[in-house]
Design a protein around this motif. Sequence first.
Motif, mmCIF file in Angstrom:
data_model
loop_
_atom_site.group_PDB
_atom_site.id
_atom_site.type_symbol
_atom_site.label_atom_id
_atom_site.label_comp_id
_atom_site.label_asym_id
_atom_site.label_seq_id
_atom_site.Cartn_x
_atom_site.Cartn_y
_atom_site.Cartn_z
ATOM 1 N N ILE A 123 0.849 -1.175 0.000
ATOM 2 C CA ILE A 123 0.000 0.000 0.000
ATOM 3 C C ILE A 123 0.892 1.235 0.000
ATOM 4 O O ILE A 123 1.913 1.274 0.679
ATOM 5 C CB ILE A 123 -0.960 -0.015 1.211
ATOM 6 N N GLU A 124 0.515 2.211 -0.779
ATOM 7 C CA GLU A 124 1.266 3.462 -0.826
ATOM 8 C C GLU A 124 1.102 4.192 0.510
ATOM 9 O O GLU A 124 0.047 4.099 1.139
ATOM 10 C CB GLU A 124 0.757 4.344 -1.971
ATOM 11 N N PRO A 125 2.122 4.920 0.937
ATOM 12 C CA PRO A 125 2.047 5.621 2.222
ATOM 13 C C PRO A 125 0.834 6.561 2.319
ATOM 14 O O PRO A 125 0.186 6.619 3.369
ATOM 15 C CB PRO A 125 3.346 6.415 2.291
ATOM 16 N N GLN A 126 0.513 7.272 1.241
ATOM 17 C CA GLN A 126 -0.637 8.181 1.280
ATOM 18 C C GLN A 126 -1.931 7.418 1.558
ATOM 19 O O GLN A 126 -2.787 7.884 2.311
ATOM 20 C CB GLN A 126 -0.770 8.963 -0.040
ATOM 21 N N VAL B 119 -6.225 5.273 5.389
ATOM 22 C CA VAL B 119 -6.831 4.126 6.082
ATOM 23 C C VAL B 119 -6.722 4.307 7.588
ATOM 24 O O VAL B 119 -7.691 4.079 8.331
ATOM 25 C CB VAL B 119 -6.161 2.803 5.634
ATOM 26 N N ILE B 120 -5.574 4.731 8.052
ATOM 27 C CA ILE B 120 -5.390 4.934 9.496
ATOM 28 C C ILE B 120 -6.317 6.041 9.983
ATOM 29 O O ILE B 120 -6.963 5.898 11.028
ATOM 30 C CB ILE B 120 -3.913 5.236 9.819
ATOM 31 N N ALA B 121 -6.409 7.142 9.237
ATOM 32 C CA ALA B 121 -7.287 8.248 9.640
ATOM 33 C C ALA B 121 -8.740 7.791 9.742
ATOM 34 O O ALA B 121 -9.484 8.249 10.620
ATOM 35 C CB ALA B 121 -7.150 9.416 8.674
ATOM 36 N N ASP B 122 -9.134 6.872 8.873
ATOM 37 C CA ASP B 122 -10.499 6.344 8.915
ATOM 38 C C ASP B 122 -10.710 5.342 10.051
ATOM 39 O O ASP B 122 -11.852 5.009 10.363
ATOM 40 C CB ASP B 122 -10.843 5.642 7.589
ATOM 41 N N THR C 68 -14.530 17.791 5.701
ATOM 42 C CA THR C 68 -14.196 16.397 5.974
ATOM 43 C C THR C 68 -12.692 16.177 5.982
ATOM 44 O O THR C 68 -11.945 16.847 5.273
ATOM 45 C CB THR C 68 -14.833 15.459 4.926
ATOM 46 N N GLU C 69 -12.294 15.238 6.799
ATOM 47 C CA GLU C 69 -10.893 14.861 6.847
ATOM 48 C C GLU C 69 -10.439 14.362 5.482
ATOM 49 O O GLU C 69 -9.326 14.626 5.053
ATOM 50 C CB GLU C 69 -10.659 13.768 7.898
ATOM 51 N N LEU D 83 -7.219 15.517 3.418
ATOM 52 C CA LEU D 83 -6.183 14.569 3.021
ATOM 53 C C LEU D 83 -6.008 14.553 1.503
ATOM 54 O O LEU D 83 -4.880 14.495 1.008
ATOM 55 C CB LEU D 83 -6.519 13.171 3.540
ATOM 56 N N GLU D 84 -7.110 14.620 0.762
ATOM 57 C CA GLU D 84 -7.038 14.628 -0.702
ATOM 58 C C GLU D 84 -6.300 15.862 -1.207
ATOM 59 O O GLU D 84 -5.625 15.808 -2.230
ATOM 60 C CB GLU D 84 -8.438 14.575 -1.316
ATOM 61 N N THR D 85 -6.430 16.972 -0.474
ATOM 62 C CA THR D 85 -5.789 18.213 -0.888
ATOM 63 C C THR D 85 -4.292 18.193 -0.622
ATOM 64 O O THR D 85 -3.495 18.632 -1.450
ATOM 65 C CB THR D 85 -6.429 19.406 -0.149
#
Length: 151
Positions: free
Chosen positions: A6-9, A14-17, A114-115, A119-121
């Motif tokens: 899995i890519e770090p991003q 996943v961890i944030a969720d 939203t988080e 994160l997407e930004t």
Amino acid sequence: MTLCFIEPQNAIRVIADSVGREARRQILGEVVRAWVDEIPESELDSHYAKAVADLDEHDLSLLAAWHVSLEVGHPLPSKEFLVNVYPTLGENRREALKIAAGFRGEEAFQAGVTEEHALETVLPRLSGERAIELANECIQLYMWDRLGSDN
């Protein structure tokens, strides 16, 4: 046994969720700080001006109070003063931007941004090396959250 890469991003997402509200808030703070670390020197001034422009009076006062510790004169809690004194902060410019961006991020968090949007930004703007470091920090926050923090 199947290996999954899995890519770090994506690991950060996943961890944030997977964590509680307080750990998620801390992850977002770490993401913002990582982003500031990646900003080229030539762009710091404009990012700081944007961050300060969106701060309310309370946050401006807190940021001005931080400036007091740097002994840059008598800081005023005004956008104009903070933007004008920014170039004189030298090594402390990134830290000032981290604080201002953190206030801005906190306001967005409270306003319901939203988080995932945050994160997407920010995550695509991180270098691979910095994303790996951030993913490791997120793993630590995940463990802190799962081992019994008050969320």
